[in-house]
Design a protein around this motif. Sequence first.
Motif, PDB file in Angstrom:
ATOM      1  N   ASN A  27       0.865  -1.178   0.000  1.00 12.64           N
ATOM      2  CA  ASN A  27       0.000   0.000   0.000  1.00 12.64           C
ATOM      3  C   ASN A  27       0.905   1.232   0.000  1.00 12.64           C
ATOM      4  O   ASN A  27       1.386   1.657   1.035  1.00 12.64           O
ATOM      5  CB  ASN A  27      -0.902  -0.012   1.230  1.00 12.64           C
ATOM      6  CG  ASN A  27      -1.798   1.200   1.289  1.00 12.64           C
ATOM      7  OD1 ASN A  27      -1.757   2.071   0.427  1.00 12.64           O
ATOM      8  ND2 ASN A  27      -2.632   1.264   2.309  1.00 12.64           N
ATOM      9  N   LEU A  28       1.137   1.765  -1.184  1.00 13.89           N
ATOM     10  CA  LEU A  28       2.026   2.920  -1.309  1.00 13.89           C
ATOM     11  C   LEU A  28       1.250   4.207  -1.584  1.00 13.89           C
ATOM     12  O   LEU A  28       1.814   5.180  -2.084  1.00 13.89           O
ATOM     13  CB  LEU A  28       3.051   2.666  -2.415  1.00 13.89           C
ATOM     14  CG  LEU A  28       3.920   1.422  -2.197  1.00 13.89           C
ATOM     15  CD1 LEU A  28       4.842   1.200  -3.374  1.00 13.89           C
ATOM     16  CD2 LEU A  28       4.707   1.531  -0.908  1.00 13.89           C
ATOM     17  N   ALA A  29      -0.032   4.211  -1.242  1.00 14.03           N
ATOM     18  CA  ALA A  29      -0.864   5.390  -1.487  1.00 14.03           C
ATOM     19  C   ALA A  29      -0.321   6.618  -0.778  1.00 14.03           C
ATOM     20  O   ALA A  29      -0.482   7.740  -1.257  1.00 14.03           O
ATOM     21  CB  ALA A  29      -2.298   5.122  -1.056  1.00 14.03           C
ATOM     22  N   PHE A  30       0.347   6.411   0.340  1.00 17.39           N
ATOM     23  CA  PHE A  30       0.844   7.562   1.108  1.00 17.39           C
ATOM     24  C   PHE A  30       1.975   8.296   0.376  1.00 17.39           C
ATOM     25  O   PHE A  30       2.322   9.404   0.737  1.00 17.39           O
ATOM     26  CB  PHE A  30       1.305   7.126   2.498  1.00 17.39           C
ATOM     27  CG  PHE A  30       2.494   6.203   2.485  1.00 17.39           C
ATOM     28  CD1 PHE A  30       3.782   6.704   2.547  1.00 17.39           C
ATOM     29  CD2 PHE A  30       2.308   4.831   2.410  1.00 17.39           C
ATOM     30  CE1 PHE A  30       4.874   5.858   2.532  1.00 17.39           C
ATOM     31  CE2 PHE A  30       3.396   3.984   2.404  1.00 17.39           C
ATOM     32  CZ  PHE A  30       4.681   4.490   2.458  1.00 17.39           C
ATOM     33  N   THR A  31       2.555   7.699  -0.659  1.00 17.41           N
ATOM     34  CA  THR A  31       3.640   8.369  -1.390  1.00 17.41           C
ATOM     35  C   THR A  31       3.112   9.343  -2.432  1.00 17.41           C
ATOM     36  O   THR A  31       3.892  10.055  -3.055  1.00 17.41           O
ATOM     37  CB  THR A  31       4.545   7.337  -2.098  1.00 17.41           C
ATOM     38  OG1 THR A  31       3.774   6.612  -3.052  1.00 17.41           O
ATOM     39  CG2 THR A  31       5.177   6.395  -1.090  1.00 17.41           C
ATOM     40  N   ARG A  32       1.791   9.389  -2.624  1.00 17.00           N
ATOM     41  CA  ARG A  32       1.212  10.221  -3.676  1.00 17.00           C
ATOM     42  C   ARG A  32       0.819  11.620  -3.225  1.00 17.00           C
ATOM     43  O   ARG A  32       0.318  12.394  -4.012  1.00 17.00           O
ATOM     44  CB  ARG A  32      -0.011   9.514  -4.266  1.00 17.00           C
ATOM     45  CG  ARG A  32       0.347   8.206  -4.916  1.00 17.00           C
ATOM     46  CD  ARG A  32      -0.851   7.589  -5.619  1.00 17.00           C
ATOM     47  NE  ARG A  32      -0.517   6.240  -6.011  1.00 17.00           N
ATOM     48  CZ  ARG A  32      -1.090   5.147  -5.553  1.00 17.00           C
ATOM     49  NH1 ARG A  32      -2.060   5.238  -4.671  1.00 17.00           N
ATOM     50  NH2 ARG A  32      -0.717   3.962  -5.959  1.00 17.00           N
ATOM     51  N   GLY A  33       1.022  11.940  -1.982  1.00 15.35           N
ATOM     52  CA  GLY A  33       0.638  13.258  -1.479  1.00 15.35           C
ATOM     53  C   GLY A  33       1.497  14.360  -2.076  1.00 15.35           C
ATOM     54  O   GLY A  33       2.657  14.159  -2.416  1.00 15.35           O
ATOM     55  N   GLU A  34       0.921  15.528  -2.203  1.00 16.23           N
ATOM     56  CA  GLU A  34       1.639  16.673  -2.768  1.00 16.23           C
ATOM     57  C   GLU A  34       2.679  17.227  -1.808  1.00 16.23           C
ATOM     58  O   GLU A  34       3.770  17.589  -2.211  1.00 16.23           O
ATOM     59  CB  GLU A  34       0.644  17.786  -3.145  1.00 16.23           C
ATOM     60  CG  GLU A  34      -0.288  17.412  -4.278  1.00 16.23           C
ATOM     61  CD  GLU A  34       0.436  17.227  -5.602  1.00 16.23           C
ATOM     62  OE1 GLU A  34       1.372  17.994  -5.883  1.00 16.23           O
ATOM     63  OE2 GLU A  34       0.071  16.296  -6.338  1.00 16.23           O
ATOM     64  N   SER A  35       2.342  17.270  -0.539  1.00 15.56           N
ATOM     65  CA  SER A  35       3.260  17.843   0.440  1.00 15.56           C
ATOM     66  C   SER A  35       3.658  16.778   1.454  1.00 15.56           C
ATOM     67  O   SER A  35       3.026  15.721   1.545  1.00 15.56           O
ATOM     68  CB  SER A  35       2.597  19.016   1.159  1.00 15.56           C
ATOM     69  OG  SER A  35       1.544  18.540   1.983  1.00 15.56           O
ATOM     70  N   ILE A  36       4.671  17.064   2.221  1.00 19.18           N
ATOM     71  CA  ILE A  36       5.116  16.155   3.280  1.00 19.18           C
ATOM     72  C   ILE A  36       3.989  15.916   4.272  1.00 19.18           C
ATOM     73  O   ILE A  36       3.778  14.792   4.721  1.00 19.18           O
ATOM     74  CB  ILE A  36       6.360  16.728   4.004  1.00 19.18           C
ATOM     75  CG1 ILE A  36       7.527  16.860   3.040  1.00 19.18           C
ATOM     76  CG2 ILE A  36       6.733  15.896   5.216  1.00 19.18           C
ATOM     77  CD1 ILE A  36       8.083  15.542   2.549  1.00 19.18           C
ATOM     78  N   GLU A  37       3.244  16.958   4.594  1.00 20.85           N
ATOM     79  CA  GLU A  37       2.145  16.824   5.549  1.00 20.85           C
ATOM     80  C   GLU A  37       1.053  15.896   5.007  1.00 20.85           C
ATOM     81  O   GLU A  37       0.514  15.073   5.755  1.00 20.85           O
ATOM     82  CB  GLU A  37       1.568  18.210   5.891  1.00 20.85           C
ATOM     83  CG  GLU A  37       0.557  18.191   7.018  1.00 20.85           C
ATOM     84  CD  GLU A  37       1.114  17.591   8.305  1.00 20.85           C
ATOM     85  OE1 GLU A  37       0.350  16.884   8.996  1.00 20.85           O
ATOM     86  OE2 GLU A  37       2.297  17.819   8.631  1.00 20.85           O
TER      87      GLU A  37
END
Length: 169
Positions: free
Chosen positions: A43-53
């Motif tokens: 589950n690599l969905a968390f790598t798709r965010g625009e910002s670090i937050e």
Amino acid sequence: MREFVQGQKEAAALPVKEVKVDGLRMTLNFVHPYGESGDTPPNLAFTRGESIEERRKALNEAKERARMLGEAAKTGNVWYVIVLKKESNPTDERRSSTGAKGSDGSPSSADAVVMASIEGRCVTVSQYQAIPVANLSADLRQILGLRAQEASPTDNPSPPESPPQAPPS
């Protein structure tokens, strides 16, 4: 679950006893009474965010979901539902070299889903497609109504028969 197994005779819904979480690879493995599901895709969905937050928030949500699945499994609210694949159309088997049935007429693969009751809703957690029937435990194959697979002569050789001997005189 009913929709997934609808019209299938060879199906089983097994309670998940434990959810193994690999936090490093971000995968899950569901343990049921007859074995394990195998690892889910990462589950690599968390790598798709625009910002670090945004990434941090998505990672924390993924970790929370894994924790909730573990808790749901402890209370008996996660199921591994498996269905043997049926041949959909006889002409499909002629077109494909890998039909849904084995050469002896028995199903050669199965599909499975992991479903959980979380916050009062039944959700699909993961899907497994085209699981080779040979990879299923003997007990699970029996639960699904498959007859025991006969061992090939090379797997379990029978002892050579000795010729009949004449009684001593």
